[in-house]
Design a protein around this motif. Structure first.
Motif, mmCIF file in Angstrom:
data_model
loop_
_atom_site.group_PDB
_atom_site.id
_atom_site.type_symbol
_atom_site.label_atom_id
_atom_site.label_comp_id
_atom_site.label_asym_id
_atom_site.label_seq_id
_atom_site.Cartn_x
_atom_site.Cartn_y
_atom_site.Cartn_z
ATOM 1 N N ASN A 230 0.857 -1.182 0.000
ATOM 2 C CA ASN A 230 0.000 0.000 0.000
ATOM 3 C C ASN A 230 0.897 1.236 0.000
ATOM 4 O O ASN A 230 1.749 1.390 0.885
ATOM 5 C CB ASN A 230 -0.928 0.023 1.217
ATOM 6 N N ASP A 232 -0.278 4.381 0.065
ATOM 7 C CA ASP A 232 -1.123 5.507 0.443
ATOM 8 C C ASP A 232 -0.941 5.860 1.915
ATOM 9 O O ASP A 232 -1.902 6.047 2.656
ATOM 10 C CB ASP A 232 -2.595 5.176 0.152
ATOM 11 N N LEU A 256 -2.449 3.398 8.607
ATOM 12 C CA LEU A 256 -2.522 2.272 7.684
ATOM 13 C C LEU A 256 -2.520 0.994 8.501
ATOM 14 O O LEU A 256 -1.688 0.827 9.400
ATOM 15 C CB LEU A 256 -1.331 2.295 6.725
ATOM 16 N N GLU A 262 -5.062 -8.040 4.137
ATOM 17 C CA GLU A 262 -5.043 -6.877 3.258
ATOM 18 C C GLU A 262 -4.775 -5.604 4.048
ATOM 19 O O GLU A 262 -4.919 -5.573 5.278
ATOM 20 C CB GLU A 262 -6.364 -6.744 2.501
ATOM 21 N N PHE A 263 -4.398 -4.552 3.325
ATOM 22 C CA PHE A 263 -4.185 -3.239 3.910
ATOM 23 C C PHE A 263 -5.478 -2.428 3.869
ATOM 24 O O PHE A 263 -6.255 -2.528 2.913
ATOM 25 C CB PHE A 263 -3.117 -2.466 3.138
ATOM 26 N N LYS A 265 -6.574 1.719 4.621
ATOM 27 C CA LYS A 265 -6.177 3.067 5.014
ATOM 28 C C LYS A 265 -7.318 3.695 5.812
ATOM 29 O O LYS A 265 -8.477 3.666 5.397
ATOM 30 C CB LYS A 265 -5.892 3.914 3.764
#
Length: 431
Positions: A230, A232, A256, A262-263, A265
């Motif tokens: 990720n 972001d 984050l 999974e990531f 945000k």
């Protein structure tokens, strides 16, 4: 993945050079000096064979504190506030718990140096046996440029070198003042001020970045293959473990989270709303973080990040604080040691202040982050708070909100960390 063996120093001679290190819910200074220990009765740098130390059995876990100062590091008894040992060391020193309840890593020169605080437990059926011994600053080091974060997770430790991007991982059970420490070595794509987390199956979480930018994080398999990424999370910094092994890091616009698959945000809202240090609490889905919407004003709000709901709330403290000001209480309370000298206690769910106690006098954050300022560490229901202005340390009962004890120190305290003397297994998901 490369193998690495520790360098074993002469305990009688300490060499410190070019120091650069980092902590959180905890940075950078350079010196080039060499110092020889002086065999004085109040210093403990003389050579000691780890096997020669006598141990004593205790009736309960015996917490111990590590406190750095200009010229060395002291180990203080967490029950009596007595200074047990005082080791000479030069340069700007950082100190972190290794993660096993017993050892610490002193960031000294271009190395992480193992310090045995001399308190531990040995499981015995349905109970533990507790022991103490004299603390020992060992000759065991992991060497590299710009040593930074120390992270413990799932029974493993990870040491991150900002200057090379090297990540040294090891099992916490391997830590031993009498034996070399073998580590597995991996590298990030580019050196940067970062952090890594080693998982039990050999996979790892690591930040992304170089000397210009730190945009996010990724996860790699035990074979070193990237499985998730990720980008972001601008300015990624810090690390904390949440429910069920969840990993979170701070960003310049939120946080984050890696949940194992999974990531996600979590946006703070404003374009700039930096969280750089996160404080988790056992069995809590809310992380306490520092929070600032400007780069030129003191922090007076904290972030309360619900990693399950994906939401960030903020709470106004009414006084400034800094990166060494945050901790969590026995019931997951948010604790903030502010410049008004008070320890503020917040409900992490609502952000409402529950209580406050005056512990030290009002103070102002120094301009240079390496300079001493008050710090807080918590073990169970006791908070330890340093007072550089008075060369003192205070012990606060977080249940009854009262100062239990205070002690004068022979030095101006800077960094503070603590170990609780409990078994390694009880630290499997702690920092």
């Amino acid at each position: 993945m490369k193998k690495h063996k520790t360098t074993s120093l002469s305990i009688a001679v300490i060499t410190a050079a070019m120091l650069l290190a980092v902590t959180a819910c905890g940075q950078q200074s350079q010196q080039n000096v060499e110092a020889e220990s002086q065999e004085q009765p109040d210093k403990n740098n003389h050579a000691v064979d780890p096997g020669d130390r006598e141990s004593q059995e205790a009736s309960s876990p015996q917490p111990r504190l590590g406190i750095t100062y200009d010229g060395g590091v002291a180990i203080v008894d967490g029950s009596t506030l007595e200074t047990l040992s005082d080791f000479e060391a030069e340069g700007f020193l950082r100190i972190n718990p290794a993660g096993d309840g017993r050892h610490m890593f002193l960031t000294e020169g271009e190395s992480f140096r193992l310090l045995d605080a001399g308190t531990w437990a040995e499981p015995h059926g349905d109970h533990n046996h507790y022991y103490t011994a004299d603390p020992l600053l060992t000759g065991i080091t992991i060497d590299g440029p710009e040593p930074g974060h120390v992270v413990a997770h799932e029974g493993n430790g990870a040491l991150f070198f900002d200057g090379s991007g090297e990540i040294h991982t090891f099992e916490l059970a391997q830590l031993d003042a009498a034996a070399e420490l073998d580590t597995e070595v991996a590298e990030t794509a580019h050196p940067h001020h970062g952090v890594a987390v080693a998982f039990e199956d050999g996979s790892r979480f690591e930040t992304l970045g170089d000397d210009q930018d730190r945009p996010g994080a990724r996860v790699l398999s035990s074979d070193g293959d990237e499985v998730a990424r990720n980008d972001d999370c601008p300015g990624v910094h810090g690390e904390a473990t949440g429910p069920e092994g969840m990993i979170a890091v701070g960003c310049e616009d939120g946080a984050l989270v890696w949940d194992g698959e999974e990531f996600t945000k979590i946006a703070a809202g404003p374009d700039y709303a930096r969280t750089g240090n996160l404080c988790p609490a056992a069995d809590s889905n809310i992380m306490l973080g520092d929070y600032n919407e400007t780069t030129d004003e003191p922090m007076t709000q904290v972030a309360l990040i619900d990693v399950e709901a994906g939401k960030i709330n903020t709470s106004e403290i009414g006084a400034a604080y800094n990166f060494r000001s945050l901790a969590r209480g026995p019931e997951a309370e948010a604790l903030i040691l502010a410049e008004d000298g008070q320890l503020h206690v917040l409900d992490p769910g609502t952000g409402k202040q529950l209580e406050a106690i005056q512990v030290i006098e009002e103070w102002t954050e120094p301009e240079e982050w390496q300079e001493p300022r008050p710090a807080i560490q918590v073990i169970d229901d006791v908070a330890y708070i340093t007072d550089p202005a008075q060369q003192a340390i205070h012990m606060v009962d977080l249940v009854n909100m009262e100062i239990l004890d205070s002690a004068d120190l022979d030095f101006v305290p800077n960094e503070l960390t603590a170990v609780d003397g409990k078994p390694v297994a009880e630290h499997s998901h702690e920092r």
